[in-house]
Motif scaffolding. Structure first.
Motif, PDB file in Angstrom:
ATOM      1  N   GLY A  78      47.680  46.294  15.140  1.00 37.56           N
ATOM      2  CA  GLY A  78      48.474  46.477  13.922  1.00 37.56           C
ATOM      3  C   GLY A  78      47.970  45.594  12.803  1.00 37.56           C
ATOM      4  O   GLY A  78      46.959  44.901  12.919  1.00 37.56           O
ATOM      5  N   ILE A  79      48.678  45.613  11.722  1.00 31.76           N
ATOM      6  CA  ILE A  79      48.249  44.904  10.510  1.00 31.76           C
ATOM      7  C   ILE A  79      48.410  43.409  10.692  1.00 31.76           C
ATOM      8  O   ILE A  79      49.475  42.927  11.050  1.00 31.76           O
ATOM      9  N   ASN A  80      47.345  42.683  10.429  1.00 31.46           N
ATOM     10  CA  ASN A  80      47.405  41.230  10.486  1.00 31.46           C
ATOM     11  C   ASN A  80      46.290  40.671   9.629  1.00 31.46           C
ATOM     12  O   ASN A  80      45.268  41.320   9.398  1.00 31.46           O
ATOM     13  N   LYS A  81      46.522  39.475   9.129  1.00 31.79           N
ATOM     14  CA  LYS A  81      45.498  38.805   8.312  1.00 31.79           C
ATOM     15  C   LYS A  81      45.638  37.310   8.528  1.00 31.79           C
ATOM     16  O   LYS A  81      46.709  36.743   8.322  1.00 31.79           O
ATOM     17  N   ASN A  82      44.527  36.730   8.938  1.00 30.59           N
ATOM     18  CA  ASN A  82      44.508  35.278   9.146  1.00 30.59           C
ATOM     19  C   ASN A  82      45.665  34.818  10.034  1.00 30.59           C
ATOM     20  O   ASN A  82      46.350  33.856   9.743  1.00 30.59           O
ATOM     21  N   LYS A  83      45.895  35.567  11.120  1.00 29.03           N
ATOM     22  CA  LYS A  83      46.929  35.254  12.101  1.00 29.03           C
ATOM     23  C   LYS A  83      48.351  35.357  11.542  1.00 29.03           C
ATOM     24  O   LYS A  83      49.280  34.801  12.109  1.00 29.03           O
ATOM     25  N   ALA A  90      51.736  44.227  17.265  1.00 31.21           N
ATOM     26  CA  ALA A  90      52.004  44.024  18.697  1.00 31.21           C
ATOM     27  C   ALA A  90      50.858  43.215  19.298  1.00 31.21           C
ATOM     28  O   ALA A  90      49.743  43.190  18.768  1.00 31.21           O
ATOM     29  N   ILE A  91      51.163  42.548  20.392  1.00 29.96           N
ATOM     30  CA  ILE A  91      50.163  41.781  21.128  1.00 29.96           C
ATOM     31  C   ILE A  91      49.767  42.571  22.367  1.00 29.96           C
ATOM     32  O   ILE A  91      50.623  42.958  23.184  1.00 29.96           O
ATOM     33  N   ASN A 119      52.900  48.168  28.095  1.00 29.13           N
ATOM     34  CA  ASN A 119      52.608  48.547  26.714  1.00 29.13           C
ATOM     35  C   ASN A 119      52.474  47.287  25.860  1.00 29.13           C
ATOM     36  O   ASN A 119      52.961  46.213  26.241  1.00 29.13           O
ATOM     37  N   PRO A 120      51.846  47.399  24.717  1.00 27.54           N
ATOM     38  CA  PRO A 120      51.746  46.238  23.819  1.00 27.54           C
ATOM     39  C   PRO A 120      53.110  45.612  23.549  1.00 27.54           C
ATOM     40  O   PRO A 120      54.130  46.305  23.465  1.00 27.54           O
ATOM     41  N   ILE A 121      53.123  44.298  23.414  1.00 27.21           N
ATOM     42  CA  ILE A 121      54.366  43.549  23.231  1.00 27.21           C
ATOM     43  C   ILE A 121      54.671  43.464  21.728  1.00 27.21           C
ATOM     44  O   ILE A 121      53.920  42.846  20.967  1.00 27.21           O
ATOM     45  N   PRO A 122      55.743  44.063  21.262  1.00 26.84           N
ATOM     46  CA  PRO A 122      56.062  43.983  19.830  1.00 26.84           C
ATOM     47  C   PRO A 122      56.332  42.539  19.407  1.00 26.84           C
ATOM     48  O   PRO A 122      57.051  41.804  20.088  1.00 26.84           O
TER      49      PRO A 122
END
Length: 448
Positions: A78-83, A90-91, A119-122
């Motif tokens: 998903g969308i992320n920037k610089n952590k 999701a992880i 499934n990925p962890i929200p």
């Protein structure tokens, strides 16, 4: 690891079982018991022989020795920037095992119970500041990975009993905060007003992922113009300027509408007078007590002030005023609205007349004598005398000439004649076009 062979023979019995590991020479189990300790992949071949020399057909068997636990890693989906993560990110956990293979991956959030990872962890399941995920994997032969941790420094992710991974994540659930500012002429009355010289400045702040873009539009349902620097608003009044901002994880600020008017027009003023005024061709005449009023209207932001100069003396207009001095005067003025639009300088030349006409008189005949009555000298004229009365005014001009005889009714008949013998007091009044008045009294006697 040790393997044993199970062989039987109902007649003469089993003499031995012979085996070969990874292509080595066959050896008997009784001579060298089968044992494997080293991790790896193996190919085993074996057969048995009875006591009278009968040989069994060759068997083969492939197997692996696995002492190593799986290796699990994580990544962000998903969308992320610089952590900094979007709320819907999701992880994802993934594990590998090169020998027996991964059986299961387990995870726990904070101090909760372990769950099987499917499934990925929200990230919505995580705490904002100090959330922690504990995870590990098991392979198909029961080797379990040491616990791993994902979390912030404050979450205690560096655990003594496992491999800690400090992941300074922030879940950015908040959109940017957008600010709107006018730079230049501005007035707030019943509406907000600006001039055409006013610029609009937009700014936004986002303390996590940062501001990606600021958007705006004029009188539109779709806010799509990209803001990069302050600008002069377009269009005619009224204007609706909509604006928003988006951060780097796609949180969008709610669209805000700013309603305002662009006042591009200066006020319009006029001059008026309270008192006697007279215009002769191109010249305007005012009496000394005539007051001058300046008035202006502005249909948008409204009138702010009127400034004027009378004979080079400047002032702010507050109330009506009179001419400065007798003779020619120069009045200049202009009005200003609340967003500092100014009209062109207006001017007016006028003449102030503070003096009444000059009164003149003469008799049609010469006097025939003099006498004194109660200490006042009277000149004596014959009964056929006529009196001529006149006036002159060098500025506004004579307007009216009246007289009364011995306090009687005012008359305008000239010449005055038919006087009977007696003493006379004639009160004369002259007025010019501006109602400036002059009076004069003449005394004389009539005798036969």
């Amino acid at each position: 690891m040790e393997l044993t062979f199970d062989a039987s023979d109902e007649m003469s019995g089993v003499e031995d079982v012979y085996y070969s590991l990874n292509g080595a020479d066959f050896v008997g189990e009784k001579q060298s018991p089968f044992s494997v300790d080293k991790e790896g992949n193996y190919s085993l071949k074996f057969y048995s022989v009875d006591n009278v020399g009968n040989v069994e057909g060759l068997h083969s068997f492939d197997f692996s020795v696995d002492h190593t636990a799986p290796l699990t890693t994580h990544e962000i989906s998903g969308i992320n920037k610089n952590k900094v993560l979007a709320p819907d990110a999701a992880i994802c956990l993934s594990a590998v095992d090169s020998l027996s293979g991964v059986a299961n991956v387990f995870f726990a959030i904070d101090d909760g119970a372990f769950e099987r990872y499917k499934n990925p962890i929200p990230v919505s399941r995580l705490k904002e500041g100090d959330g922690k995920i504990t995870y590990y994997a098991e392979d198909r032969v029961g080797n379990a990975e040491s616990h791993k941790y994902i979390g912030t420094l404050s979450s205690g992710a560096n655990q003594a009993d496992g491999e800690g991974e400090v992941f300074d994540y922030y879940i950015d659930r908040d959109p940017p905060v957008v600010s709107f500012k006018f730079e230049g002429d501005y007035y707030e009355g019943d509406h907000e007003y600006i001039s055409e010289r006013t610029r609009v400045t937009l700014s936004a702040e986002d303390d996590k992922s940062g501001v990606q873009s600021i958007l705006y539009s004029y009188n539109s349902f779709l806010t799509k113009e990209m803001y990069d620097s302050s600008f002069y608003p377009e269009g005619n009044s009224p204007v609706v300027l909509s604006y928003s901002a988006v951060d780097w994880v796609e949180n969008a600020a709610a669209e805000t509408d700013r309603h305002f008017y662009i006042d591009r027009m200066a006020p319009e003023s006029k001059v008026s007078f309270e008192g006697p005024v007279f215009r002769n061709r191109d010249t305007l005449f005012l009496a000394g007590d005539t007051r001058i009023s300046l008035n202006a209207i502005d249909k948008e932001s409204g009138l702010k002030s009127i400034s004027y100069s009378l004979n080079d003396v400047e002032a702010e207009y507050e109330e009506s005023f009179s001419g400065d001095f007798a003779g020619e005067n120069l009045l200049e003025w202009r009005s200003t609205d609340h967003v500092n639009n100014q009209e062109d300088i207006q001017s007016l030349v006028f003449v102030v007349d503070k003096e009444g006409p000059s009164i003149h008189h003469h008799f049609s005949v010469e006097p025939i004598g003099e006498k004194t009555v109660r200490d006042e000298k009277y000149v004596i004229y014959p009964s056929n005398t006529k009196i001529y009365i006149g006036s002159t005014d060098d500025v506004a001009g004579e307007e009216s000439l009246k007289y009364s005889v011995n306090g009687g009714k005012m008359s305008e008949t000239i010449p005055l004649s038919g006087l009977q013998p007696g003493n006379y007091s004639i009160d004369i009044e002259a007025a010019d076009a501006l109602e400036n008045k002059t009076t004069k009294t003449i005394r004389f006697s009539i005798e036969k």
